[in-house]
Motif scaffolding. Sequence first.
Motif, PDB file in Angstrom:
ATOM      1  N   GLY A   1     -39.224 -77.590 -43.379  1.00 22.25           N
ATOM      2  CA  GLY A   1     -40.527 -76.943 -43.438  1.00 22.25           C
ATOM      3  C   GLY A   1     -40.414 -75.495 -43.872  1.00 22.25           C
ATOM      4  N   ALA A   2     -39.427 -74.775 -43.297  1.00 22.71           N
ATOM      5  CA  ALA A   2     -39.215 -73.365 -43.670  1.00 22.71           C
ATOM      6  C   ALA A   2     -38.818 -73.251 -45.143  1.00 22.71           C
ATOM      7  CB  ALA A   2     -38.132 -72.764 -42.778  1.00 22.71           C
ATOM      8  N   ARG A   3     -37.961 -74.159 -45.597  1.00 20.49           N
ATOM      9  CA  ARG A   3     -37.545 -74.157 -47.008  1.00 20.49           C
ATOM     10  C   ARG A   3     -38.738 -74.316 -47.943  1.00 20.49           C
ATOM     11  NH1 ARG A   3     -34.869 -79.473 -48.475  1.00 20.49           N
ATOM     12  NH2 ARG A   3     -37.074 -79.977 -48.744  1.00 20.49           N
ATOM     13  N   ASP A   4     -39.626 -75.250 -47.620  1.00 22.01           N
ATOM     14  CA  ASP A   4     -40.797 -75.494 -48.470  1.00 22.01           C
ATOM     15  C   ASP A   4     -41.761 -74.311 -48.458  1.00 22.01           C
ATOM     16  OD1 ASP A   4     -39.725 -77.937 -49.079  1.00 22.01           O
ATOM     17  OD2 ASP A   4     -41.021 -79.085 -47.712  1.00 22.01           O
ATOM     18  N   GLN A   5     -41.918 -73.676 -47.292  1.00 22.44           N
ATOM     19  CA  GLN A   5     -42.792 -72.504 -47.197  1.00 22.44           C
ATOM     20  C   GLN A   5     -42.271 -71.370 -48.081  1.00 22.44           C
ATOM     21  OE1 GLN A   5     -42.523 -71.859 -43.006  1.00 22.44           O
ATOM     22  NE2 GLN A   5     -44.143 -73.308 -42.479  1.00 22.44           N
ATOM     23  N   ILE A   6     -40.983 -71.091 -47.974  1.00 25.40           N
ATOM     24  CA  ILE A   6     -40.389 -69.993 -48.737  1.00 25.40           C
ATOM     25  C   ILE A   6     -40.344 -70.338 -50.224  1.00 25.40           C
ATOM     26  CG2 ILE A   6     -38.204 -68.766 -49.115  1.00 25.40           C
ATOM     27  CD1 ILE A   6     -37.863 -68.824 -46.030  1.00 25.40           C
ATOM     28  N   LYS A   7     -40.112 -71.583 -50.535  1.00 27.68           N
ATOM     29  CA  LYS A   7     -40.111 -72.022 -51.943  1.00 27.68           C
ATOM     30  C   LYS A   7     -41.464 -71.736 -52.597  1.00 27.68           C
ATOM     31  CE  LYS A   7     -39.312 -76.072 -54.894  1.00 27.68           C
ATOM     32  NZ  LYS A   7     -39.096 -77.532 -54.904  1.00 27.68           N
ATOM     33  N   ARG A   8     -42.549 -71.988 -51.885  1.00 28.01           N
ATOM     34  CA  ARG A   8     -43.886 -71.716 -52.430  1.00 28.01           C
ATOM     35  C   ARG A   8     -44.077 -70.233 -52.693  1.00 28.01           C
ATOM     36  NH1 ARG A   8     -45.430 -76.001 -48.935  1.00 28.01           N
ATOM     37  NH2 ARG A   8     -45.844 -74.580 -47.196  1.00 28.01           N
TER      38      ARG A   8
ATOM     39  N   VAL B   1     -32.308 -74.193 -54.504  1.00 27.36           N
ATOM     40  CA  VAL B   1     -31.105 -73.718 -53.810  1.00 27.36           C
ATOM     41  C   VAL B   1     -31.369 -72.364 -53.153  1.00 27.36           C
ATOM     42  CG1 VAL B   1     -28.697 -73.034 -54.116  1.00 27.36           C
ATOM     43  CG2 VAL B   1     -29.573 -75.030 -55.331  1.00 27.36           C
ATOM     44  N   ALA B   2     -32.086 -71.488 -53.874  1.00 26.72           N
ATOM     45  CA  ALA B   2     -32.410 -70.173 -53.321  1.00 26.72           C
ATOM     46  C   ALA B   2     -33.305 -70.299 -52.086  1.00 26.72           C
ATOM     47  CB  ALA B   2     -33.099 -69.319 -54.384  1.00 26.72           C
ATOM     48  N   SER B   3     -34.241 -71.255 -52.131  1.00 31.24           N
ATOM     49  CA  SER B   3     -35.141 -71.480 -50.988  1.00 31.24           C
ATOM     50  C   SER B   3     -34.365 -71.991 -49.778  1.00 31.24           C
ATOM     51  CB  SER B   3     -36.236 -72.482 -51.368  1.00 31.24           C
ATOM     52  OG  SER B   3     -36.978 -72.027 -52.473  1.00 31.24           O
ATOM     53  N   CYS B   4     -33.367 -72.852 -50.040  1.00 36.83           N
ATOM     54  CA  CYS B   4     -32.521 -73.361 -48.953  1.00 36.83           C
ATOM     55  C   CYS B   4     -31.795 -72.213 -48.255  1.00 36.83           C
ATOM     56  CB  CYS B   4     -31.500 -74.364 -49.494  1.00 36.83           C
ATOM     57  SG  CYS B   4     -32.207 -75.917 -50.046  1.00 36.83           S
ATOM     58  N   TYR B   5     -31.218 -71.325 -49.068  1.00 37.73           N
ATOM     59  CA  TYR B   5     -30.468 -70.198 -48.511  1.00 37.73           C
ATOM     60  C   TYR B   5     -31.399 -69.238 -47.760  1.00 37.73           C
ATOM     61  CZ  TYR B   5     -28.180 -65.640 -48.464  1.00 37.73           C
ATOM     62  OH  TYR B   5     -27.679 -64.418 -48.083  1.00 37.73           O
TER      63      TYR B   5
ATOM     64  N   ALA C   1     -34.300 -69.900 -46.379  1.00 41.79           N
ATOM     65  CA  ALA C   1     -34.791 -70.534 -45.151  1.00 41.79           C
ATOM     66  C   ALA C   1     -33.734 -70.471 -44.053  1.00 41.79           C
ATOM     67  CB  ALA C   1     -35.181 -71.982 -45.433  1.00 41.79           C
ATOM     68  N   LYS C   2     -32.501 -70.784 -44.421  1.00 37.80           N
ATOM     69  CA  LYS C   2     -31.399 -70.745 -43.444  1.00 37.80           C
ATOM     70  C   LYS C   2     -31.251 -69.337 -42.868  1.00 37.80           C
ATOM     71  CE  LYS C   2     -27.225 -70.632 -45.053  1.00 37.80           C
ATOM     72  NZ  LYS C   2     -25.975 -71.006 -45.751  1.00 37.80           N
ATOM     73  N   THR C   3     -31.351 -68.342 -43.732  1.00 37.09           N
ATOM     74  CA  THR C   3     -31.194 -66.951 -43.303  1.00 37.09           C
ATOM     75  C   THR C   3     -32.358 -66.511 -42.420  1.00 37.09           C
ATOM     76  OG1 THR C   3     -30.064 -66.523 -45.411  1.00 37.09           O
ATOM     77  CG2 THR C   3     -30.734 -64.612 -44.124  1.00 37.09           C
TER      78      THR C   3
END
Length: 398
Positions: free
Chosen positions: A204-211, A227-231, A233-235
Motif C-alpha cells: 500500500g505504501a509503495r503504491d501511494q508513493i508511486k502515485r 523500483v524507486a517506489s519500492c525503495y 516505501a521501505k525507507t
Amino acid sequence: MHPYLNHLGSDLCRGVLEFAEGRPLGRSGLRWLKIHLANLYAGGVDKLSLDGRLAFTENHLDDIFDSADRPLEGRRWWLKAEDPFQCLAVCIDLAEALRSSSPETFVSHIPVHQDGSCNGLQHYAALGRDKLGAAAVNLVAGEKPADVYSGIAARVLGIMRIDAQKDPAVFPDASLAKILVNQVDRKLVKQTVMTSVYGVTYIGARDQIKRRLKERGVITDDRELFVASCYAAKTTLTALGEMFQAARDIMRWLGECAKIIASENQPVSWTTPLGLPVVQPYRVLGRHLIMVKRQRTAFPPNFVHSLDGSHMMMTAVACKKAGLTFAGVHDSYWTHASDVDTMNRILREKFIELYEIPILENLLESFQQSFPTLCFPPIPERGDFDLRDVLDSPYFFN
C-alpha cells in the motif's frame, strides 16, 4: 440530518451552515475567529504558531473586507483559501464584527474548529506512553505545532542521504537514493503516514508513493519508477517505525490477538471505555466462516477509532454540561468562538481521563475471560510519557 446539506459535507456545505444560536465574541472569541480564518486559508499558514496565524489575519484585513463586501467583483482573495466558502463566511462575520461599535459584543454564529494533529497517532502515543511519538504529534507543548509529516520526511531524507554515499556495486539502492534525495518532502510521505494508523502495508505504501512520484514526472521509465517506489516505501516505513515504535508494537499486539481469536472461527469483539459493545462483522459471505486476515488487519484501526469516538463523546457530554454548543467530525471539534478556550480545556481533560483507564489491560482481560483456553501475547512495554503534559500543549488540538 439532511443527506446532502450537513456539517460532514463539502466546504460549500460547511460554508453555508452556522449555529442557530449566536453568542457574543468576547475578547477571546475575536482572537479565535481570526485564528480560524487563518486555519481555513491554510496553504502553510495553519502550520504557524497561533500568534503567527493571528498576525496573518490582521495583515490581510483589507483583503478580508474586500472579500466580504465584493466577493465576486473584488479581488477574490477568499478563493485562494484551501476552504474558500468557509473562509468567505468567516470574512463576512469578521468584517461585521470589526465594523461594529463593539466587536467583542458582536454576536457570532460561526462554528470555530479545533482539529487533532494526526489524531490516530495521538491515541497510539497515549496508549503506549511514548515520549518521542507524543512530541511528534503535539501531545507536549512547543513554540509552534510539530508537523509529523515533515518530521518523517526529514528522517527519510537523512536515511537516503546516507544511502546515496554508499557504493552502488555493494548497495544497489544507492543509485535510487541519489535519484530520490531531491524528491523527498512532506507531500511524498503524507498519505503513508496518515494511513499508518490504519495498518498500511508495504504494498500500500509503495503504491501511494508511486502515485506521488508519477505526478512529478521526474522518473519516466515504468520499471525505474516501480523500483524507486519500492525503495522509498521501505525507507518511509523504517522512519515511521523509528519515530513511532510504541505505536507499531501496539498495532502488532492488537493484530496478533485478533489472529488468535479469528483462527478459532470467532469474530473479534470488545467493549469501548464508554461501555459500547463492538463486534467485527467480517465473515465469508453466505457461510459461517470468519475472515481471519480481515479480522486481524481491521482490528487495530477499528479499536483506535472506538477510542477516538469515546474521546469525542466524552467531550461532547462535558461540553453540554458546561452549556457549550458542540459539533464534531471525527477529530475536528466545533463550538462558538467565545467558547473555544473552554472546549479546549475540556477536550484535554477528557483525553487524560480516557487514558488513565487501563485500556489495554482491560482488553486483554476481556479476551482471556472470553477465550480461557487460548494464549495471548503480553501487552507491549509502555514508556514514561506523562499524560498531564497534554493540558499545557496548545497544539494538541488547534
